[in-house]
Design a protein around this motif. Structure first.
Motif, PDB file in Angstrom:
ATOM      1  N   GLU A  34       2.582  -3.671  -1.392  1.00  0.00           N
ATOM      2  CA  GLU A  34       1.493  -3.726  -0.425  1.00  0.00           C
ATOM      3  C   GLU A  34       0.929  -2.345  -0.093  1.00  0.00           C
ATOM      4  O   GLU A  34      -0.243  -2.219   0.259  1.00  0.00           O
ATOM      5  N   HIS A  35       1.743  -1.288  -0.214  1.00  0.00           N
ATOM      6  CA  HIS A  35       1.275   0.058   0.105  1.00  0.00           C
ATOM      7  C   HIS A  35       0.416   0.646  -1.014  1.00  0.00           C
ATOM      8  O   HIS A  35      -0.350   1.583  -0.781  1.00  0.00           O
ATOM      9  N   LEU A  36       0.547   0.107  -2.236  1.00  0.00           N
ATOM     10  CA  LEU A  36      -0.246   0.592  -3.359  1.00  0.00           C
ATOM     11  C   LEU A  36      -1.514  -0.223  -3.572  1.00  0.00           C
ATOM     12  O   LEU A  36      -2.457   0.247  -4.203  1.00  0.00           O
ATOM     13  N   ALA A  37      -1.539  -1.448  -3.043  1.00  0.00           N
ATOM     14  CA  ALA A  37      -2.654  -2.361  -3.307  1.00  0.00           C
ATOM     15  C   ALA A  37      -4.024  -1.824  -2.888  1.00  0.00           C
ATOM     16  O   ALA A  37      -5.003  -2.003  -3.626  1.00  0.00           O
ATOM     17  N   PRO A  38      -4.153  -1.165  -1.707  1.00  0.00           N
ATOM     18  CA  PRO A  38      -5.497  -0.722  -1.308  1.00  0.00           C
ATOM     19  C   PRO A  38      -6.143   0.225  -2.315  1.00  0.00           C
ATOM     20  O   PRO A  38      -7.370   0.218  -2.486  1.00  0.00           O
ATOM     21  N   ASP A  39      -5.350   1.031  -3.017  1.00  0.00           N
ATOM     22  CA  ASP A  39      -5.904   1.983  -3.981  1.00  0.00           C
ATOM     23  C   ASP A  39      -6.467   1.280  -5.212  1.00  0.00           C
ATOM     24  O   ASP A  39      -7.200   1.888  -5.998  1.00  0.00           O
ATOM     25  N   LEU A  40      -6.099   0.013  -5.410  1.00  0.00           N
ATOM     26  CA  LEU A  40      -6.543  -0.733  -6.588  1.00  0.00           C
ATOM     27  C   LEU A  40      -7.534  -1.827  -6.229  1.00  0.00           C
ATOM     28  O   LEU A  40      -7.801  -2.721  -7.021  1.00  0.00           O
ATOM     29  N   ASP A  41      -8.093  -1.739  -5.028  1.00  0.00           N
ATOM     30  CA  ASP A  41      -8.990  -2.793  -4.555  1.00  0.00           C
ATOM     31  C   ASP A  41     -10.206  -2.948  -5.463  1.00  0.00           C
ATOM     32  O   ASP A  41     -10.610  -4.065  -5.791  1.00  0.00           O
ATOM     33  N   GLY A  42     -10.763  -1.839  -5.902  1.00  0.00           N
ATOM     34  CA  GLY A  42     -11.956  -1.909  -6.738  1.00  0.00           C
ATOM     35  C   GLY A  42     -11.703  -2.581  -8.072  1.00  0.00           C
ATOM     36  O   GLY A  42     -12.488  -3.428  -8.509  1.00  0.00           O
ATOM     37  N   VAL A  43     -10.577  -2.245  -8.718  1.00  0.00           N
ATOM     38  CA  VAL A  43     -10.308  -2.811 -10.034  1.00  0.00           C
ATOM     39  C   VAL A  43      -9.904  -4.275  -9.938  1.00  0.00           C
ATOM     40  O   VAL A  43     -10.251  -5.070 -10.819  1.00  0.00           O
ATOM     41  N   THR A  44      -9.197  -4.681  -8.892  1.00  0.00           N
ATOM     42  CA  THR A  44      -8.844  -6.101  -8.770  1.00  0.00           C
ATOM     43  C   THR A  44     -10.101  -6.954  -8.591  1.00  0.00           C
ATOM     44  O   THR A  44     -10.182  -8.067  -9.119  1.00  0.00           O
ATOM     45  N   LYS A  45     -11.074  -6.424  -7.876  1.00  0.00           N
ATOM     46  CA  LYS A  45     -12.336  -7.152  -7.727  1.00  0.00           C
ATOM     47  C   LYS A  45     -13.095  -7.186  -9.053  1.00  0.00           C
ATOM     48  O   LYS A  45     -13.689  -8.208  -9.425  1.00  0.00           O
ATOM     49  N   ALA A  46     -13.083  -6.078  -9.783  1.00  0.00           N
ATOM     50  CA  ALA A  46     -13.786  -6.031 -11.064  1.00  0.00           C
ATOM     51  C   ALA A  46     -13.170  -6.995 -12.071  1.00  0.00           C
ATOM     52  O   ALA A  46     -13.874  -7.553 -12.920  1.00  0.00           O
ATOM     53  N   LEU A  47     -11.857  -7.212 -11.950  1.00  0.00           N
ATOM     54  CA  LEU A  47     -11.174  -8.133 -12.855  1.00  0.00           C
ATOM     55  C   LEU A  47     -11.244  -9.580 -12.369  1.00  0.00           C
ATOM     56  O   LEU A  47     -10.625 -10.461 -12.949  1.00  0.00           O
ATOM     57  N   ARG A  48     -11.948  -9.800 -11.277  1.00  0.00           N
ATOM     58  CA  ARG A  48     -12.110 -11.132 -10.689  1.00  0.00           C
ATOM     59  C   ARG A  48     -10.759 -11.736 -10.315  1.00  0.00           C
ATOM     60  O   ARG A  48     -10.501 -12.914 -10.521  1.00  0.00           O
ATOM     61  N   LEU A  49      -9.901 -10.909  -9.727  1.00  0.00           N
ATOM     62  CA  LEU A  49      -8.617 -11.384  -9.226  1.00  0.00           C
ATOM     63  C   LEU A  49      -8.763 -11.709  -7.750  1.00  0.00           C
ATOM     64  O   LEU A  49      -9.318 -10.923  -6.976  1.00  0.00           O
ATOM     65  N   GLU A  50      -8.273 -12.875  -7.371  1.00  0.00           N
ATOM     66  CA  GLU A  50      -8.380 -13.312  -5.980  1.00  0.00           C
ATOM     67  C   GLU A  50      -7.054 -13.060  -5.262  1.00  0.00           C
ATOM     68  O   GLU A  50      -5.989 -13.435  -5.763  1.00  0.00           O
ATOM     69  N   ARG A  51      -7.134 -12.435  -4.109  1.00  0.00           N
ATOM     70  CA  ARG A  51      -5.919 -12.101  -3.363  1.00  0.00           C
ATOM     71  C   ARG A  51      -5.365 -13.331  -2.663  1.00  0.00           C
ATOM     72  O   ARG A  51      -6.086 -14.119  -2.044  1.00  0.00           O
ATOM     73  N   VAL A  52      -4.048 -13.500  -2.764  1.00  0.00           N
ATOM     74  CA  VAL A  52      -3.342 -14.585  -2.094  1.00  0.00           C
ATOM     75  C   VAL A  52      -3.043 -14.137  -0.663  1.00  0.00           C
ATOM     76  O   VAL A  52      -2.677 -12.983  -0.422  1.00  0.00           O
ATOM     77  N   ALA A  53      -3.186 -15.026   0.290  1.00  0.00           N
ATOM     78  CA  ALA A  53      -3.017 -14.648   1.690  1.00  0.00           C
ATOM     79  C   ALA A  53      -1.593 -14.201   2.011  1.00  0.00           C
ATOM     80  O   ALA A  53      -1.378 -13.275   2.796  1.00  0.00           O
TER      81      ALA A  53
END
Length: 208
Positions: A34-53
């Motif tokens: 969870e501490h590393l996820a914010p740095d990868l926010d742009g690429v997860t969106k570009a890859l069309r990955l949906e975040r699980v709640a």
């Protein structure tokens, strides 16, 4: 299938990992501390990955409490090759397609000396599953599943204890698992503690 990163990863590395696993044409998730996820926010969106709640806890058990006996009517047994069809039938009943389960869990998987499959029964009827997998001196508990109609009867907890005990019999001092939201409180009562939480992302379904 899943991709798991435990250390800092670049956008290019994550893209390469997701591209590789997407090539298998099966559902997948990406779990990121969870501490590393914010740095990868742009690429997860570009890859069309949906975040699980749910922030998925990575949990471990190092103590050896005495497992309680299964509740009345509940039994958990290891599965041999002849019982694999009943085990797979439980997965099918919770909605996992046969085209996915059979490649993931072939007979050779259950015959592996580092793997034990468990089938849970309620009043003699198969209602749940669990898997214990050994990796060196650590054992993992996986696929603790209970059919909806049998939940709340202690079936999942009994299956989890069976998988934990298998790890102890292998000589493992540490038992690990990733907890679902449904099972989290039960695992805490068993003595598991949270050591990390994962932000989970899953492949978005194709839209017309």
């Amino acid at each position: 299938h899943g991709c798991l990163t435990l250390d800092t990863i670049t956008d290019r590395e994550l893209t390469a990992a997701v591209t590789w696993i997407a090539g298998f044409n099966v559902p997948y998730q990406v779990w990121i501390d969870e501490h590393l996820a914010p740095d990868l926010d742009g690429v997860t969106k570009a890859l069309r990955l949906e975040r699980v709640a749910w922030l998925m806890p990575g949990m471990l058990l190092t103590d050896r409490p005495d497992p309680p006996p299964p509740p009345p009517g509940v039994s958990v047994s290891p599965v041999d090759t002849g019982g694999l069809s009943a085990w797979l039938a439980v997965l099918a009943e919770v909605g996992m397609p046969q085209a996915l389960t059979e490649p993931l869990f072939p007979p050779s998987f259950g015959e592996d000396s580092d793997v034990t499959l468990f089938l849970s029964c309620l009043d003699g009827h198969p209602v749940g599953t669990a898997i214990a997998i050994r990796s060196g001196d650590v054992a993992g508990v996986y696929s603790v599943i209970t059919l909806p109609a049998a939940r709340g009867r202690g079936v999942g907890t009994a299956a989890a204890w069976a998988a934990v005990y298998a790890g102890w019999e292998w000589g493992c001092d540490v038992i690990v698992l990733q907890a679902s939201e449904m099972g989290f409180n039960s695992y805490q009562r068993m003595g598991f503690t949270t050591v990390v939480r994962y932000a989970a992302f899953e492949s978005a379904p194709e839209r017309p």
